[in-house]
Design a protein around this motif. Structure first.
Motif, PDB file in Angstrom:
ATOM      1  N   SER A 132       0.846  -1.200   0.000  1.00  0.00           N
ATOM      2  CA  SER A 132       0.000   0.000   0.000  1.00  0.00           C
ATOM      3  C   SER A 132       0.872   1.237   0.000  1.00  0.00           C
ATOM      4  N   ARG A 133       0.725   2.037  -1.056  1.00  0.00           N
ATOM      5  CA  ARG A 133       1.503   3.260  -1.209  1.00  0.00           C
ATOM      6  C   ARG A 133       0.572   4.459  -1.068  1.00  0.00           C
ATOM      7  N   TYR A 134       0.568   5.050   0.085  1.00  0.00           N
ATOM      8  CA  TYR A 134      -0.322   6.164   0.380  1.00  0.00           C
ATOM      9  C   TYR A 134       0.329   7.497   0.012  1.00  0.00           C
ATOM     10  N   GLY A 135      -0.507   8.480  -0.307  1.00  0.00           N
ATOM     11  CA  GLY A 135      -0.032   9.781  -0.741  1.00  0.00           C
ATOM     12  C   GLY A 135       0.799  10.493   0.311  1.00  0.00           C
ATOM     13  N   PRO A 136       1.707  11.402  -0.118  1.00  0.00           N
ATOM     14  CA  PRO A 136       2.673  11.993   0.804  1.00  0.00           C
ATOM     15  C   PRO A 136       2.184  13.187   1.600  1.00  0.00           C
ATOM     16  N   ASP A 137       1.231  13.955   1.042  1.00  0.00           N
ATOM     17  CA  ASP A 137       0.963  15.282   1.607  1.00  0.00           C
ATOM     18  C   ASP A 137      -0.447  15.398   2.164  1.00  0.00           C
ATOM     19  N   HIS A 138      -0.646  16.463   2.927  1.00  0.00           N
ATOM     20  CA  HIS A 138      -1.892  16.680   3.664  1.00  0.00           C
ATOM     21  C   HIS A 138      -3.116  16.700   2.747  1.00  0.00           C
ATOM     22  N   SER A 139      -3.053  17.470   1.660  1.00  0.00           N
ATOM     23  CA  SER A 139      -4.222  17.594   0.788  1.00  0.00           C
ATOM     24  C   SER A 139      -4.604  16.260   0.167  1.00  0.00           C
ATOM     25  N   THR A 140      -3.614  15.522  -0.320  1.00  0.00           N
ATOM     26  CA  THR A 140      -3.885  14.220  -0.942  1.00  0.00           C
ATOM     27  C   THR A 140      -4.511  13.260   0.061  1.00  0.00           C
ATOM     28  N   ILE A 141      -3.962  13.200   1.264  1.00  0.00           N
ATOM     29  CA  ILE A 141      -4.484  12.297   2.289  1.00  0.00           C
ATOM     30  C   ILE A 141      -5.906  12.686   2.670  1.00  0.00           C
ATOM     31  N   CYS A 142      -6.142  13.979   2.883  1.00  0.00           N
ATOM     32  CA  CYS A 142      -7.482  14.432   3.281  1.00  0.00           C
ATOM     33  C   CYS A 142      -8.514  14.170   2.196  1.00  0.00           C
ATOM     34  N   PHE A 143      -8.141  14.372   0.932  1.00  0.00           N
ATOM     35  CA  PHE A 143      -9.099  14.102  -0.147  1.00  0.00           C
ATOM     36  C   PHE A 143      -9.422  12.618  -0.210  1.00  0.00           C
TER      37      PHE A 143
END
Length: 338
Positions: A132-143
């Motif tokens: 599982s490769r999750y996004g790096p930054d706040h906006s990507t994670i929150c979306f």
């Protein structure tokens, strides 16, 4: 300020088969300046014997006389922690050797980050089932959190001052989605991040929460998503949450009616008043424009040129104007529909 950089927090309940491997993975970290809080939550197997066999001075052992369950035990651990950061660890998983080091360094570099996860492997015995490769930054994670959790609980490291300043604890009303719910509240007061490396291994077995309590987990996950949209000023139904997830995963139904439903939902999201709680305007509008273009372009094989007409019938299309080559490709694909 705490003199201990990191507290590792690991609740244990009947984890005998995997416990030693989990403990060893923490004690063998390249980052060594930590305390390791292990809370035995009323285990009835040999978990306590295994824990007590260790003599490492960094281990602080606590025992609940009765099984308090995970949420109460985690909240107890938050109060016991002395570290500047609190790193979670599950008693059936494995932290790779540089996990603490890389998370600590990221959070030291960026004081705005209050919660940091990592990529992880899911494994069964000795076989990696998925990565599982999750996004790096706040906006990507929150979306992503609008349709799925995007921080793995066991990988997480918290900034303790953020937890204390905002009195942030796991909420027992969200059992089996308590992490998702806490992440949603943390995201409103601090930045989220993920280290872009596999630093953790999640063990797949029959006693996993996601297997045993999937119905409760699904119900409470809906509540989290509904709450996030509500913070943005939008009321959504379960059907709309399902539709948004389908759009995100490009798992579309093939009909004009589906395009109309998608149009209505995305236009509803476009006029949200408080999305800036999580995203900048360009980021948010770009994501909605991507969704709208993708669903129409991919639907041409099923509804023909109508997909192109649907695309331009929405004000969202203005956010992603198409050049002449893209228009021609879009129309041609619709005309070639079988």
């Amino acid at each position: 300020m705490s003199k201990i950089p990191v507290t590792v927090l690991m609740p244990v309940y009947n984890a005998e088969p995997f416990l030693r491997e989990a403990i060893d993975s923490i004690l063998k970290q390249t980052f060594t300046d930590f305390e390791f809080i292990i809370i035995n939550d009323g285990s009835t197997d040999r978990s306590e014997e295994i824990i007590k066999s260790y003599t490492d001075s960094r281990i602080r052992y606590y025992k609940n006389e009765h099984n308090l369950k995970l949420i109460a035990t985690l909240n107890k651990g938050f109060d016991l922690a002395n570290g500047k950061y609190i790193a979670r660890m599950d008693a059936d998983d494995i932290s790779l050797p540089t996990r603490l080091q890389l998370q600590y360094e990221l959070m030291e570099r960026d004081e705005a980050v209050g919660l940091c996860g990592t990529w992880f492997d899911t494994f069964n015995t000795d076989t990696v089932v998925s990565t599982s490769r999750y996004g790096p930054d706040h906006s990507t994670i929150c979306f992503k959190h609008l349709y799925q959790i995007h921080l793995s609980h066991g990988t997480c490291m918290f900034r303790t001052s953020v937890l204390k300043q905002h009195a942030l604890y796991f909420n027992p009303d969200f059992s089996h989605a308590e992490d998702y719910e806490l992440w949603s509240r943390i995201s409103m007061v601090t930045k989220l991040a993920n280290v872009q490396q596999v630093l953790y291994k999640v063990r797949q077995h029959e006693n996993e929460v996601s297997h045993k309590y999937s119905d409760v987990q699904r119900k409470n996950s809906y509540r989290v998503k509904t709450k996030l949209f509500s913070v943005m000023g939008i009321s959504v139904s379960h059907e709309e949450l399902d539709l948004f997830r389908e759009i995100a995963y490009q798992n579309y139904e093939h009909s004009d009616q589906y395009l109309l439903q998608t149009k209505a939902l995305l236009e509803k999201l476009l006029v949200a008043k408080n999305y800036d709680m999580f995203f900048s305007k360009p980021f948010y509008e770009n994501k909605l424009a991507d969704f709208w273009l993708n669903v129409n372009y991919n639907m041409t094989a099923h509804v023909g040129v109508n997909a192109y007409n649907h695309y331009h019938a929405s004000p969202i299309s203005v956010l992603r104007p198409l050049g002449l080559p893209a228009k021609a490709k879009f129309i041609l694909k619709g005309l070639l529909k079988k």
